[in-house]
Motif scaffolding. Structure first.
Motif, PDB file in Angstrom:
ATOM      1  N   GLY A   1       0.724  -1.227   0.226  1.00  0.00           N
ATOM      2  CA  GLY A   1      -0.055  -0.033   0.025  1.00  0.00           C
ATOM      3  C   GLY A   1       0.761   1.298  -0.053  1.00  0.00           C
ATOM      4  O   GLY A   1       0.209   2.364   0.320  1.00  0.00           O
ATOM      5  N   GLY A   2       2.001   1.279  -0.312  1.00  0.00           N
ATOM      6  CA  GLY A   2       2.967   2.192  -0.399  1.00  0.00           C
ATOM      7  C   GLY A   2       2.603   3.507  -1.522  1.00  0.00           C
ATOM      8  O   GLY A   2       1.941   3.053  -2.254  1.00  0.00           O
ATOM      9  N   PRO A   3       3.283   4.350  -1.315  1.00  0.00           N
ATOM     10  CA  PRO A   3       4.089   5.007  -0.325  1.00  0.00           C
ATOM     11  C   PRO A   3       3.599   5.102   1.262  1.00  0.00           C
ATOM     12  O   PRO A   3       2.316   5.292   1.224  1.00  0.00           O
ATOM     13  CB  PRO A   3       4.477   6.401  -0.702  1.00  0.00           C
ATOM     14  N   ILE A   4       4.350   4.642   1.956  1.00  0.00           N
ATOM     15  CA  ILE A   4       3.880   4.743   3.437  1.00  0.00           C
ATOM     16  C   ILE A   4       4.619   5.871   4.101  1.00  0.00           C
ATOM     17  O   ILE A   4       5.756   6.224   4.054  1.00  0.00           O
ATOM     18  CB  ILE A   4       4.276   3.365   4.435  1.00  0.00           C
ATOM     19  N   VAL A   5       3.923   6.810   4.899  1.00  0.00           N
ATOM     20  CA  VAL A   5       4.340   7.961   5.759  1.00  0.00           C
ATOM     21  C   VAL A   5       4.026   7.584   7.125  1.00  0.00           C
ATOM     22  O   VAL A   5       2.702   7.227   7.390  1.00  0.00           O
ATOM     23  CB  VAL A   5       3.887   9.126   4.806  1.00  0.00           C
ATOM     24  N   CYS A   6       4.954   7.990   8.104  1.00  0.00           N
ATOM     25  CA  CYS A   6       4.415   8.063   9.318  1.00  0.00           C
ATOM     26  C   CYS A   6       4.869   9.585   9.971  1.00  0.00           C
ATOM     27  O   CYS A   6       5.670   9.917   9.598  1.00  0.00           O
ATOM     28  CB  CYS A   6       5.406   7.029  10.228  1.00  0.00           C
ATOM     29  N   VAL A   7       3.780  10.038  10.683  1.00  0.00           N
ATOM     30  CA  VAL A   7       3.799  11.405  11.360  1.00  0.00           C
ATOM     31  C   VAL A   7       4.096  11.038  12.684  1.00  0.00           C
ATOM     32  O   VAL A   7       3.474  10.612  13.509  1.00  0.00           O
ATOM     33  CB  VAL A   7       2.659  12.310  11.150  1.00  0.00           C
ATOM     34  N   GLN A   8       5.341  11.635  13.379  1.00  0.00           N
ATOM     35  CA  GLN A   8       5.466  11.715  14.930  1.00  0.00           C
ATOM     36  C   GLN A   8       5.481  12.961  15.392  1.00  0.00           C
ATOM     37  O   GLN A   8       5.884  14.116  14.708  1.00  0.00           O
ATOM     38  CB  GLN A   8       6.893  10.958  14.783  1.00  0.00           C
ATOM     39  N   PRO A   9       5.207  13.372  16.365  1.00  0.00           N
ATOM     40  CA  PRO A   9       4.852  12.331  17.801  1.00  0.00           C
ATOM     41  C   PRO A   9       3.689  11.708  17.739  1.00  0.00           C
ATOM     42  O   PRO A   9       3.207  10.916  18.645  1.00  0.00           O
ATOM     43  CB  PRO A   9       5.524  13.003  19.110  1.00  0.00           C
ATOM     44  N   ASP A  10       2.821  12.061  16.722  1.00  0.00           N
ATOM     45  CA  ASP A  10       1.302  11.728  16.679  1.00  0.00           C
ATOM     46  C   ASP A  10       0.943  10.071  16.441  1.00  0.00           C
ATOM     47  O   ASP A  10       0.158   9.620  16.964  1.00  0.00           O
ATOM     48  CB  ASP A  10       0.657  12.477  15.385  1.00  0.00           C
ATOM     49  N   GLY A  11       2.299   9.478  15.919  1.00  0.00           N
ATOM     50  CA  GLY A  11       1.987   7.913  15.939  1.00  0.00           C
ATOM     51  C   GLY A  11       1.074   7.690  14.780  1.00  0.00           C
ATOM     52  O   GLY A  11       0.379   6.772  14.761  1.00  0.00           O
ATOM     53  N   THR A  12       0.839   8.754  13.835  1.00  0.00           N
ATOM     54  CA  THR A  12      -0.154   8.269  12.579  1.00  0.00           C
ATOM     55  C   THR A  12       0.562   7.762  11.378  1.00  0.00           C
ATOM     56  O   THR A  12       1.353   8.385  10.859  1.00  0.00           O
ATOM     57  CB  THR A  12      -0.964   9.516  12.312  1.00  0.00           C
ATOM     58  N   TRP A  13       0.009   6.682  10.972  1.00  0.00           N
ATOM     59  CA  TRP A  13       0.708   5.763   9.821  1.00  0.00           C
ATOM     60  C   TRP A  13      -0.409   6.055   8.767  1.00  0.00           C
ATOM     61  O   TRP A  13      -1.628   5.642   8.672  1.00  0.00           O
ATOM     62  CB  TRP A  13       0.899   4.336  10.232  1.00  0.00           C
ATOM     63  N   TYR A  14       0.267   6.539   7.403  1.00  0.00           N
ATOM     64  CA  TYR A  14      -0.646   6.575   6.439  1.00  0.00           C
ATOM     65  C   TYR A  14       0.013   5.766   5.175  1.00  0.00           C
ATOM     66  O   TYR A  14       1.062   5.422   4.851  1.00  0.00           O
ATOM     67  CB  TYR A  14      -0.521   8.065   5.829  1.00  0.00           C
ATOM     68  N   TYR A  15      -0.937   5.151   4.281  1.00  0.00           N
ATOM     69  CA  TYR A  15      -0.714   4.606   3.152  1.00  0.00           C
ATOM     70  C   TYR A  15      -1.301   5.240   2.056  1.00  0.00           C
ATOM     71  O   TYR A  15      -1.912   6.235   2.127  1.00  0.00           O
ATOM     72  CB  TYR A  15      -1.273   3.082   3.328  1.00  0.00           C
ATOM     73  N   ASN A  16      -0.880   4.715   0.655  1.00  0.00           N
ATOM     74  CA  ASN A  16      -1.269   5.048  -0.574  1.00  0.00           C
ATOM     75  C   ASN A  16      -1.058   6.656  -0.570  1.00  0.00           C
ATOM     76  O   ASN A  16      -2.156   7.395  -0.832  1.00  0.00           O
ATOM     77  CB  ASN A  16      -2.826   4.833  -0.581  1.00  0.00           C
ATOM     78  N   VAL A  17       0.016   7.163  -0.208  1.00  0.00           N
ATOM     79  CA  VAL A  17       0.442   8.642  -0.177  1.00  0.00           C
ATOM     80  C   VAL A  17       0.866   8.901  -1.486  1.00  0.00           C
ATOM     81  O   VAL A  17       2.094   9.257  -1.651  1.00  0.00           O
ATOM     82  CB  VAL A  17       1.387   8.891   0.802  1.00  0.00           C
ATOM     83  N   THR A  18      -0.010   9.060  -2.402  1.00  0.00           N
ATOM     84  CA  THR A  18       0.211   9.726  -3.690  1.00  0.00           C
ATOM     85  C   THR A  18       0.331  11.083  -3.657  1.00  0.00           C
ATOM     86  O   THR A  18       0.393  11.706  -2.548  1.00  0.00           O
ATOM     87  CB  THR A  18      -1.048   9.586  -4.440  1.00  0.00           C
TER      88      THR A  18
END
Length: 122
Positions: free
Chosen positions: A66-83
């Motif tokens: 499901g990439g690209p994968i992105v993680c936002v810290q310190p929120d701990g939020t993981w995103y997929y399908n980052v077009t």
């Protein structure tokens, strides 16, 4: 006396990690997305100042789908399908506005700082 120099990093509000490993996106889409972040952050006003977002490449998150994968810290939020379009949404809604882009989240870790559509207990 040691010759090792202590590194320094400027203050930042959030840290965006993007997987650029070949298993995440074999076509180089993740690297291209990473390369575009400097201009995108500058345009959104998060290149510096109180909302500054630091960005880093990671070679593998071990999610591999499901990439690209992105993680936002310190929120701990993981995103997929980052077009490219989805990255614009993440920048505007999450990194600037503080609201998680729910339809792109595949995991929410123990971080703090963003609402997940729940009532704020405070």
């Amino acid at each position: 006396m040691s010759d090792i120099v202590q590194p320094k990093i400027g203050n930042y509000h959030r840290h965006l990690l993007i997987c650029t490993g070949s298993r995440c996106t074999a076509d180089g889409q993740s690297q291209a997305l990473y390369d575009s972040l400097g201009e995108r952050f500058k345009a959104a006003g998060i290149q510096d100042g109180a909302l500054r977002v630091k960005r880093s490449r990671v070679s593998c998150f071990a999610a591999c789908k499901g990439g690209p994968i992105v993680c936002v810290q310190p929120d701990g939020t993981w995103y997929y399908n980052v077009t490219s379009d989805n990255m614009d949404r993440i920048i505007e809604q999450h990194l600037v506005g503080g609201q998680v882009v729910q339809d792109l989240v595949f995991h929410q870790g123990p971080g703090t700082g963003c609402e997940l559509g729940e009532d704020d207990p405070a």
